[in-house]
Design a protein around this motif. Structure first.
Motif, PDB file in Angstrom:
ATOM      1  N   PHE A 444      35.330  21.298  54.465  1.00 17.87           N
ATOM      2  CA  PHE A 444      35.090  20.896  53.074  1.00 17.87           C
ATOM      3  C   PHE A 444      33.979  19.846  52.967  1.00 17.87           C
ATOM      4  CE2 PHE A 444      39.312  22.655  52.641  1.00 17.87           C
ATOM      5  CZ  PHE A 444      39.416  23.074  51.323  1.00 17.87           C
ATOM      6  N   VAL A 445      33.706  19.161  54.059  1.00 18.30           N
ATOM      7  CA  VAL A 445      32.777  18.032  54.033  1.00 18.30           C
ATOM      8  C   VAL A 445      31.367  18.508  53.685  1.00 18.30           C
ATOM      9  CG1 VAL A 445      31.702  16.196  55.393  1.00 18.30           C
ATOM     10  CG2 VAL A 445      34.148  16.695  55.666  1.00 18.30           C
ATOM     11  N   GLY A 446      30.724  17.794  52.757  1.00 13.87           N
ATOM     12  CA  GLY A 446      29.350  18.118  52.378  1.00 13.87           C
ATOM     13  C   GLY A 446      29.233  19.067  51.207  1.00 13.87           C
ATOM     14  N   LEU A 447      30.336  19.661  50.764  1.00 10.07           N
ATOM     15  CA  LEU A 447      30.281  20.555  49.613  1.00 10.07           C
ATOM     16  C   LEU A 447      30.097  19.737  48.341  1.00 10.07           C
ATOM     17  CD1 LEU A 447      33.202  23.066  50.374  1.00 10.07           C
ATOM     18  CD2 LEU A 447      30.772  23.337  50.913  1.00 10.07           C
ATOM     19  N   ASP A 448      29.184  20.200  47.467  1.00  7.29           N
ATOM     20  CA  ASP A 448      29.025  19.509  46.195  1.00  7.29           C
ATOM     21  C   ASP A 448      30.026  20.063  45.182  1.00  7.29           C
ATOM     22  OD1 ASP A 448      27.959  21.918  45.134  1.00  7.29           O
ATOM     23  OD2 ASP A 448      25.887  21.303  45.559  1.00  7.29           O
ATOM     24  N   PHE A 449      30.007  19.540  43.972  1.00  3.82           N
ATOM     25  CA  PHE A 449      31.014  19.931  42.979  1.00  3.82           C
ATOM     26  C   PHE A 449      30.894  21.408  42.596  1.00  3.82           C
ATOM     27  CE2 PHE A 449      30.991  15.327  42.524  1.00  3.82           C
ATOM     28  CZ  PHE A 449      32.355  15.045  42.454  1.00  3.82           C
ATOM     29  N   ASP A 450      29.688  21.924  42.525  1.00  3.78           N
ATOM     30  CA  ASP A 450      29.506  23.342  42.206  1.00  3.78           C
ATOM     31  C   ASP A 450      30.090  24.216  43.307  1.00  3.78           C
ATOM     32  OD1 ASP A 450      28.269  22.828  39.793  1.00  3.78           O
ATOM     33  OD2 ASP A 450      26.238  22.939  40.611  1.00  3.78           O
ATOM     34  N   GLU A 451      29.889  23.821  44.540  1.00  2.00           N
ATOM     35  CA  GLU A 451      30.418  24.603  45.662  1.00  2.00           C
ATOM     36  C   GLU A 451      31.942  24.516  45.718  1.00  2.00           C
ATOM     37  OE1 GLU A 451      26.949  24.417  49.062  1.00  2.00           O
ATOM     38  OE2 GLU A 451      27.957  22.526  48.518  1.00  2.00           O
ATOM     39  N   LEU A 452      32.494  23.353  45.415  1.00  3.34           N
ATOM     40  CA  LEU A 452      33.945  23.228  45.359  1.00  3.34           C
ATOM     41  C   LEU A 452      34.535  24.082  44.250  1.00  3.34           C
ATOM     42  CD1 LEU A 452      34.331  19.385  45.935  1.00  3.34           C
ATOM     43  CD2 LEU A 452      35.059  21.187  47.507  1.00  3.34           C
ATOM     44  N   ASP A 453      33.833  24.156  43.126  1.00  5.65           N
ATOM     45  CA  ASP A 453      34.266  24.999  42.017  1.00  5.65           C
ATOM     46  C   ASP A 453      34.247  26.474  42.424  1.00  5.65           C
ATOM     47  OD1 ASP A 453      34.856  25.305  39.039  1.00  5.65           O
ATOM     48  OD2 ASP A 453      33.048  26.528  39.238  1.00  5.65           O
ATOM     49  N   GLU A 454      33.169  26.886  43.090  1.00 11.75           N
ATOM     50  CA  GLU A 454      33.070  28.276  43.553  1.00 11.75           C
ATOM     51  C   GLU A 454      34.162  28.587  44.574  1.00 11.75           C
ATOM     52  OE1 GLU A 454      29.916  31.354  45.748  1.00 11.75           O
ATOM     53  OE2 GLU A 454      29.392  29.228  45.485  1.00 11.75           O
ATOM     54  N   LEU A 455      34.456  27.608  45.421  1.00  9.81           N
ATOM     55  CA  LEU A 455      35.495  27.792  46.430  1.00  9.81           C
ATOM     56  C   LEU A 455      36.857  28.018  45.771  1.00  9.81           C
ATOM     57  CD1 LEU A 455      35.784  27.697  49.544  1.00  9.81           C
ATOM     58  CD2 LEU A 455      36.392  25.285  49.297  1.00  9.81           C
ATOM     59  N   ALA A 456      37.202  27.171  44.826  1.00 11.34           N
ATOM     60  CA  ALA A 456      38.478  27.320  44.117  1.00 11.34           C
ATOM     61  C   ALA A 456      38.510  28.624  43.330  1.00 11.34           C
ATOM     62  CB  ALA A 456      38.700  26.133  43.189  1.00 11.34           C
ATOM     63  N   ALA A 457      37.359  29.021  42.783  1.00  5.56           N
ATOM     64  CA  ALA A 457      37.281  30.239  41.966  1.00  5.56           C
ATOM     65  C   ALA A 457      37.482  31.506  42.790  1.00  5.56           C
ATOM     66  CB  ALA A 457      35.942  30.293  41.233  1.00  5.56           C
ATOM     67  N   SER A 458      37.542  31.386  44.108  1.00  2.00           N
ATOM     68  CA  SER A 458      37.866  32.541  44.950  1.00  2.00           C
ATOM     69  C   SER A 458      39.230  33.107  44.585  1.00  2.00           C
ATOM     70  CB  SER A 458      37.858  32.152  46.432  1.00  2.00           C
ATOM     71  OG  SER A 458      36.606  31.656  46.841  1.00  2.00           O
ATOM     72  N   PHE A 459      40.088  32.264  43.985  1.00  2.00           N
ATOM     73  CA  PHE A 459      41.440  32.692  43.629  1.00  2.00           C
ATOM     74  C   PHE A 459      41.560  33.167  42.181  1.00  2.00           C
ATOM     75  CE2 PHE A 459      42.131  30.292  47.458  1.00  2.00           C
ATOM     76  CZ  PHE A 459      43.162  30.967  48.087  1.00  2.00           C
ATOM     77  N   LYS A 460      40.461  33.154  41.427  1.00  2.00           N
ATOM     78  CA  LYS A 460      40.507  33.731  40.084  1.00  2.00           C
ATOM     79  C   LYS A 460      40.686  35.240  40.201  1.00  2.00           C
ATOM     80  CE  LYS A 460      37.757  32.216  36.817  1.00  2.00           C
ATOM     81  NZ  LYS A 460      36.552  31.791  36.062  1.00  2.00           N
ATOM     82  N   LEU A 461      41.493  35.807  39.344  1.00  2.00           N
ATOM     83  CA  LEU A 461      41.816  37.225  39.456  1.00  2.00           C
ATOM     84  C   LEU A 461      40.573  38.099  39.456  1.00  2.00           C
ATOM     85  CD1 LEU A 461      43.939  39.435  39.636  1.00  2.00           C
ATOM     86  CD2 LEU A 461      44.037  39.452  37.134  1.00  2.00           C
ATOM     87  N   GLU A 462      39.586  37.761  38.618  1.00  2.00           N
ATOM     88  CA  GLU A 462      38.389  38.596  38.545  1.00  2.00           C
ATOM     89  C   GLU A 462      37.577  38.584  39.830  1.00  2.00           C
ATOM     90  OE1 GLU A 462      37.648  35.134  35.567  1.00  2.00           O
ATOM     91  OE2 GLU A 462      39.368  36.243  36.388  1.00  2.00           O
ATOM     92  N   ASN A 463      37.846  37.612  40.703  1.00  2.00           N
ATOM     93  CA  ASN A 463      37.151  37.548  41.988  1.00  2.00           C
ATOM     94  C   ASN A 463      38.003  38.086  43.136  1.00  2.00           C
ATOM     95  OD1 ASN A 463      34.946  36.293  40.752  1.00  2.00           O
ATOM     96  ND2 ASN A 463      35.825  34.252  41.038  1.00  2.00           N
ATOM     97  N   CYS A 464      39.240  38.489  42.825  1.00  2.00           N
ATOM     98  CA  CYS A 464      40.167  38.982  43.843  1.00  2.00           C
ATOM     99  C   CYS A 464      40.184  40.506  43.881  1.00  2.00           C
ATOM    100  CB  CYS A 464      41.586  38.471  43.563  1.00  2.00           C
ATOM    101  SG  CYS A 464      41.803  36.704  43.848  1.00  2.00           S
ATOM    102  N   LEU A 465      40.769  41.037  44.940  1.00  2.00           N
ATOM    103  CA  LEU A 465      40.994  42.473  45.081  1.00  2.00           C
ATOM    104  C   LEU A 465      42.470  42.767  44.837  1.00  2.00           C
ATOM    105  CD1 LEU A 465      38.897  43.121  48.337  1.00  2.00           C
ATOM    106  CD2 LEU A 465      38.148  43.306  45.955  1.00  2.00           C
ATOM    107  N   GLN A 466      42.770  44.016  44.547  1.00  2.00           N
ATOM    108  CA  GLN A 466      44.160  44.426  44.340  1.00  2.00           C
ATOM    109  C   GLN A 466      44.578  45.389  45.441  1.00  2.00           C
ATOM    110  OE1 GLN A 466      45.118  45.716  40.325  1.00  2.00           O
ATOM    111  NE2 GLN A 466      43.475  44.455  39.459  1.00  2.00           N
ATOM    112  N   ARG A 467      45.805  45.245  45.901  1.00  2.00           N
ATOM    113  CA  ARG A 467      46.330  46.148  46.927  1.00  2.00           C
ATOM    114  C   ARG A 467      46.899  47.373  46.206  1.00  2.00           C
ATOM    115  NH1 ARG A 467      46.947  45.119  52.069  1.00  2.00           N
ATOM    116  NH2 ARG A 467      46.866  42.854  51.795  1.00  2.00           N
TER     117      ARG A 467
END
Length: 477
Positions: A444-467
């Motif tokens: 996590f070290v060195g990530l700026d706020f935009d990158e942290l936002d993108e990282l958390a957004a990995s769990f938004k449904l529109e960015n996820c896949l469905q089984r």
């Protein structure tokens, strides 16, 4: 909807006495984060503490606020409803409501704010919710998901811990007492205490605290020893209570032999008999059963599994055969279905109905670490350790077995755990993972706020896949 749900015989019914079968899943790694669900090693609170020490309070707060916001949104509620589900289990860590360094009897509003975001979106789309206390002070069981960082269930050793949870449930019940879309309260996830009377007394105290302010909502009571044992429960069931089992089968998990489920009559009989054994109490007392957790673990190329298609085909067959049991599994024996909640709705690809994309920022940053963690066997859930390292633990296990009489091992609770289980719990889940926390957090070290936002957004449904195949099986149930 038709009022509060209630118990009538072995059925959950609405206010017009029409049977309601609750079907759904659990948010899982959201308000109670588990290591295999999001990928960190070890225990949730330590995971957070180490990240905070690496990136500072401001970025820590920003990242986790985004994570909580993105993990469950209205889009998730819409998909959940479209899957044919009508009930979401919400596991939560007590720390959302209480401060370890403050007064354990002072309840934080922030916890209700986070819970409301889930409860309200579900209500909007006609989905019931069950509130599940998944981690308590000191840990209500010996495993990692109780978030105690030790392998003793210290919750049962300190009355103040139990008092704090009784008080918390009273506050939660008072807050949600008028909400008819809350199906009820799951006071403890997978309790495990050698003195069964301690669990019974705790349930009686929670029941009294809740009923003092809320006479209407259901209680969902897990059996002892990880929701499997009701033998010491009193003859007189609590009023308006549903009794909860967890029904995982080893056929749905990786095994050292590498053999997969064949669906033989013997295997199907074992699946059914395992279920029947767990609901003996419900049958004898004429009360409802809720299967709060079950479900196979699925293979994935991105996690280094070989031939995931063949493996997963077998795992889907395990699930189908379990569902066939539940479809006629009512304790009354009348052939009607039971209520259930499959584990889990969203993760990084182990069991989730939806899962983080391998192309996401999450996998870009942590993918190599996940492979290393799997090889080292730092997650016991759904993984085999690499043979290169397995021998190290096998040799130590053999040494312990040679020097520990069997009767002394059986004196340690839970009795179902093998020496290997205890060895892995202490050496890998706790100690090895404690070191690995720092390696994970440094990513996590060195990530700026935009990158942290993108990282958390990995769990938004529109960015996820469905089984898809799993979801289709559940749709057709």
């Amino acid at each position: 909807m038709a009022g509060f749900l209630k118990v009538k015989g072995t059925k959950i019914v609405d206010e017009n006495d029409h049977p309601v079968v609750l079907k759904g899943s659990a948010t899982g790694g959201h308000m109670n984060m588990e290591n295999f669900i999001t990928g960190y090693p070890g225990h949730e609170t330590e995971h957070k503490q180490v990240i905070k020490s690496k990136i500072g309070q401001e970025k820590f707060d920003f990242f986790f606020d985004k994570f909580y916001d993105y993990f469950w949104t209205e889009s998730d509620a819409i998909l959940f409803k479209n899957l044919g589900f009508n009930c979401l289990r919400i596991p939560f860590n007590y720390r959302h409501f209480l401060d370890d360094e403050g007064d354990l009897f002072e309840v934080k509003q922030k916890g209700f704010e986070r819970m409301d975001k889930i409860v309200d979106t579900c209500a909007k789309h006609g989905i019931y919710t069950i509130l599940d206390l998944h981690a308590t002070p000191g840990g209500q069981n010996q495993d990692w998901h109780a978030d105690s960082k030790i392998h003793f269930a210290m919750f049962w050793e300190f009355k103040v811990f139990q008092d704090a949870m009784v008080n918390l449930w009273g506050k939660i019940a008072e807050y949600y007492k008028d909400n008819k879309w809350v199906a009820g309260y799951n006071p403890l996830n997978e309790p495990a205490v050698s003195d069964h009377s301690k669990l019974i007394k705790f349930y009686e105290r929670v029941d009294k605290a809740i009923r003092a302010v809320d006479p209407n909502h259901l209680l969902f009571l897990d059996g002892n020893t990880y929701a499997m044992d009701f033998r010491q429960f009193p003859d007189e069931p609590l009023k308006n209570a549903v009794y909860a089992i967890h029904d995982y089968t080893t056929f749905g998990f990786p095994n050292l032999e590498g053999t997969e489920y064949q669906g033989t009559s013997e295997q199907k009989t074992k699946i059914k008999s395992q279920y029947e054994r767990k609901i003996e109490f419900m049958k004898s007392r004429n009360v409802p059963v809720w299967n709060g957790e079950f479900g196979p673990v699925y293979a994935s190329e991105v996690r280094g599994d070989k031939d995931p298609h063949t493996i997963n085909k077998a795992r889907y067959n395990v699930l189908k055969d379990q569902l066939a049991v539940y479809k006629t599994g009512d304790p009354s024996g009348d052939g009607s279905p039971i209520s259930w909640s499959i584990w889990v709705y969203k993760d990084i690809g182990y069991q989730g109905l939806t899962y983080v994309s391998p192309k996401s920022k999450w996998y870009q940053l942590f993918g190599e670490f996940f492979l290393k963690k799997k090889k080292l066997g730092l997650d016991r859930w759904g993984n085999n350790i690499d043979p290169e390292f397995a021998k190290l633990y096998a040799d130590l296990e053999a040494h312990m077995k040679k020097n520990i009489p069997e009767k002394h091992h059986k004196a340690i609770y839970p009795h179902q755990w093998t020496i290997n289980d205890y060895l892995y719990r202490v050496s890998k889940d706790m100690l090895f993972s404690q070191y690995a926390q720092h390696e994970f957090a440094e990513l996590f070290v060195g990530l700026d706020f935009d990158e942290l936002d993108e990282l958390a957004a990995s769990f938004k449904l529109e960015n996820c896949l469905q089984r898809d195949e799993l979801n289709q099986i559940l749709r057709e149930y």
